[in-house]
Each structure stands twice: as structure tokens, then as C-alpha cells.
Design an enzyme around this catalytic site. Structure first.
Site, PDB file in Angstrom:
ATOM      1  CG  HIS A  60      -5.322 -90.790 -17.747  1.00 50.79           C
ATOM      2  ND1 HIS A  60      -4.536 -91.733 -17.117  1.00 50.79           N
ATOM      3  CD2 HIS A  60      -6.239 -91.476 -18.446  1.00 50.79           C
ATOM      4  CE1 HIS A  60      -4.984 -92.934 -17.415  1.00 50.79           C
ATOM      5  NE2 HIS A  60      -6.011 -92.812 -18.220  1.00 50.79           N
ATOM      6  CD  GLU A  90      -0.787 -98.708 -19.999  1.00 49.25           C
ATOM      7  OE1 GLU A  90      -1.000 -99.537 -19.084  1.00 49.25           O
ATOM      8  OE2 GLU A  90      -1.465 -97.677 -20.152  1.00 49.25           O
ATOM      9  CB  VAL A  91       5.816-102.878 -17.985  1.00 45.07           C
ATOM     10  CG1 VAL A  91       5.557-102.793 -16.516  1.00 45.07           C
ATOM     11  CG2 VAL A  91       6.855-103.934 -18.304  1.00 45.07           C
ATOM     12  CD  GLN A  92      -0.274-102.628 -17.159  1.00 38.96           C
ATOM     13  OE1 GLN A  92       0.738-102.032 -16.819  1.00 38.96           O
ATOM     14  NE2 GLN A  92      -1.224-102.060 -17.881  1.00 38.96           N
ATOM     15  CG  PHE A 121     -10.863-105.873 -12.973  1.00 34.75           C
ATOM     16  CD1 PHE A 121     -10.204-106.790 -13.770  1.00 34.75           C
ATOM     17  CD2 PHE A 121     -12.106-106.221 -12.447  1.00 34.75           C
ATOM     18  CE1 PHE A 121     -10.761-108.032 -14.044  1.00 34.75           C
ATOM     19  CE2 PHE A 121     -12.674-107.454 -12.713  1.00 34.75           C
ATOM     20  CZ  PHE A 121     -11.999-108.365 -13.518  1.00 34.75           C
ATOM     21  CE1 TYR A 180     -10.629-101.245 -15.969  1.00 31.84           C
ATOM     22  CE2 TYR A 180     -11.181-100.089 -17.992  1.00 31.84           C
ATOM     23  CZ  TYR A 180     -10.900-101.254 -17.329  1.00 31.84           C
ATOM     24  OH  TYR A 180     -10.886-102.443 -18.002  1.00 31.84           O
ATOM     25  CB  CYS A 184      -8.761 -95.449  -0.791  1.00 31.41           C
ATOM     26  SG  CYS A 184     -10.359 -95.478   0.035  1.00 31.41           S
ATOM     27  CB  CYS A 187     -13.758 -96.231  -1.699  1.00 31.96           C
ATOM     28  SG  CYS A 187     -13.934 -94.952  -0.436  1.00 31.96           S
TER      29      CYS A 187
END
Ligand code: ADP
Ligand code: MG
Ligand code: ZN
Length: 205
Positions: A60, A90-92, A121, A180, A184, A187
Site C-alpha cells: 500500500h 496473499e496466501v489466504q 472481514f 476496507y 482494533c 472498534c
């Protein structure tokens, strides 16, 4: 904390955390250092969405390193032949078989560095990540800055039109105009089930 890497054989380093926590930056940093040391490095990422630069891992903050987009983890094993270090971002997004592939590479003597979201998410464990984290020799759980309170963020908030995305939306969406942000635990807001409108188009994988 003292960290020792094995002096013989391969191993797996996992880098996890929410979006914006610096996983890609950290992956790129480690891979660049390996290249400076003269090691042969192969970098892969899942080819789930070719709108982004498929030829690079990009952070980013704009750091980038070349990468090969792959559809299945078997391709990572084939392309890693002869390398000292294999990096995966981005292995997920891969299926559970990615864990077997990365374990096979480490068993074969390679240093494997895998970066990915540990939570989706909804705040639930993301795809193959729990299995990968359990099998890794080294795990770093990075934190971002919570956009609500400025504290350490461990979760990724998905927002649709400024409100928390529905809990039962697709885990992976390609082409959706969602936002996105890092938050924490305190929040982070859980979206309702079945609360999206007709106008929202989902293209979940
Ligand atoms: P990841 O791969 O974990 O999504 P990146 O390595 O791509 O993270 O990006 C990390 C960078 O994102 C930071 O160095 C910073 O410049 C930027 N950034 C943007 N928003 C945030 C935030 N909320 N918390 C921390 N860093 C942020
Ligand atoms: Mg990243
Ligand atoms: Zn917060």
C-alpha cells in the site's frame, strides 16, 4: 526475543495480520535481503484478480517486487525448483492444499516466507491460515493503525456504503466496490446477516 533460524534444512516463516499492517512490505524486505545475499528467490501470488498488477507484489505504500501469478499451489512447487527462498503473498486466497505445498518446499530445504490475512472481514480465521500458522517455524502477527481510535489494529473492517458489510457476504469478492479499513478489536463492527440491498452486486469466488 532471540530468533534462531535452522542451520540446516528449510523452514516456514509466516507473516500475518489485517490489511494495511505491513505484510507485503515485510515480505518484500525479507526477499530483497535474500537477493542481496545472492540467493535465488521466487515470488508467487494467487491470480484471483488481474485488475491489479499481476506481475508484482505491491504494498500500500508503493513498494514492489516482481511476482508470478499462479492459479494453484502445485505451480509454486514446480516454479520453485532450484531456488533458495520462496515468497508468497496473499496466501489466504489459496485453498488448503497450499499448506501441503509450502510444507513440501520447506521439507525439501527451502526457506518459505508466506504473507496473508489471518482473519477475514468477519473476524473469522481465513481459509488455510490457521493450518499454515500452526506449521510455521516463525510467525509474525503485524498490527496496523486503527482508523477509529489510533490504537493497534488486528482486524479488517469491510464497509459497504459506509456501514459494516453483511456478515454472510462472500469472503472473497472480486470487482465489488467495498472499502476496507484497519480496526482494533474494540472498534471492529460485525455486520448483520442478509442486510444488503438489491443494488449491490456480489461476485464472490
Ligand atoms: P498489507 O500487505 O498488510 O496490507 P502493506 O505492506 O501493503 O500492508 O502496506 C503497509 C503500509 O500501508 C504502511 O506502511 C502505511 O504506509 C500504509 N497504511 C495505510 N493505512 C494504514 C493503517 N491504517 N495502518 C498502518 N499503515 C497504513
Ligand atoms: Mg499485502
Ligand atoms: Zn480502535
Amino acid at each position: 526475543m532471540i530468533r534462531n533460524q535452522p542451520s540446516c534444512g528449510g523452514w516456514i516463516e509466516a507473516v500475518c495480520g489485517p490489511m494495511f499492517s505491513g505484510k507485503s512490505e515485510e515480505l518484500i524486505r525479507r526477499l530483497r535481503r535474500a537477493e542481496i545475499a545472492g540467493q535465488a528467490v521466487m515470488i508467487a501470488k494467487p491470480r484471483i484478480d488481474d485488475r491489479y498488477d499481476i506481475g508484482h507484489v505491491v504494498s500500500h505504500s508503493g513498494h514492489r517486487i516482481r511476482a508470478v501469478g499462479v492459479d494453484d499451489p502445485g505451480a509454486i512447487v514446480r516454479m520453485a525448483a532450484g531456488c533458495h527462498v520462496v515468497g508468497i503473498d496473499e496466501v489466504q486466497f489459496f485453498g488448503g492444499e497450499v499448506v501441503d505445498a509450502l510444507v513440501a518446499l520447506a521439507d525439501g530445504g527451502m526457506r518459505v516466507i508466506a504473507a496473508g490475512l489471518d482473519l477475514d472481514f468477519r473476524g473469522e480465521p481465513f481459509g488455510p491460515m490457521p493450518q499454515l500458522l500452526a506449521r510455521a517455524e516463525l510467525v509474525d502477527k503485524l498490527q496496523a493503525v486503527c482508523l477509529c481510535c489510533g490504537g493497534p489494529a488486528t482486524r479488517t473492517q469491510r464497509l459497504v456504503d459506509g456501514v459494516p458489510a453483511p456478515f454472510d457476504g462472500a469472503t472473497i469478492q472480486v470487482g465489488a466496490l467495498d472499502a476496507y479499513e484497519a480496526r482494533c478489536r474494540g472498534c471492529f463492527e460485525q455486520g448483520d446477516a442478509h442486510s444488503w440491498g438489491e443494488q449491490t452486486s456480489f461476485a464472490g469466488l
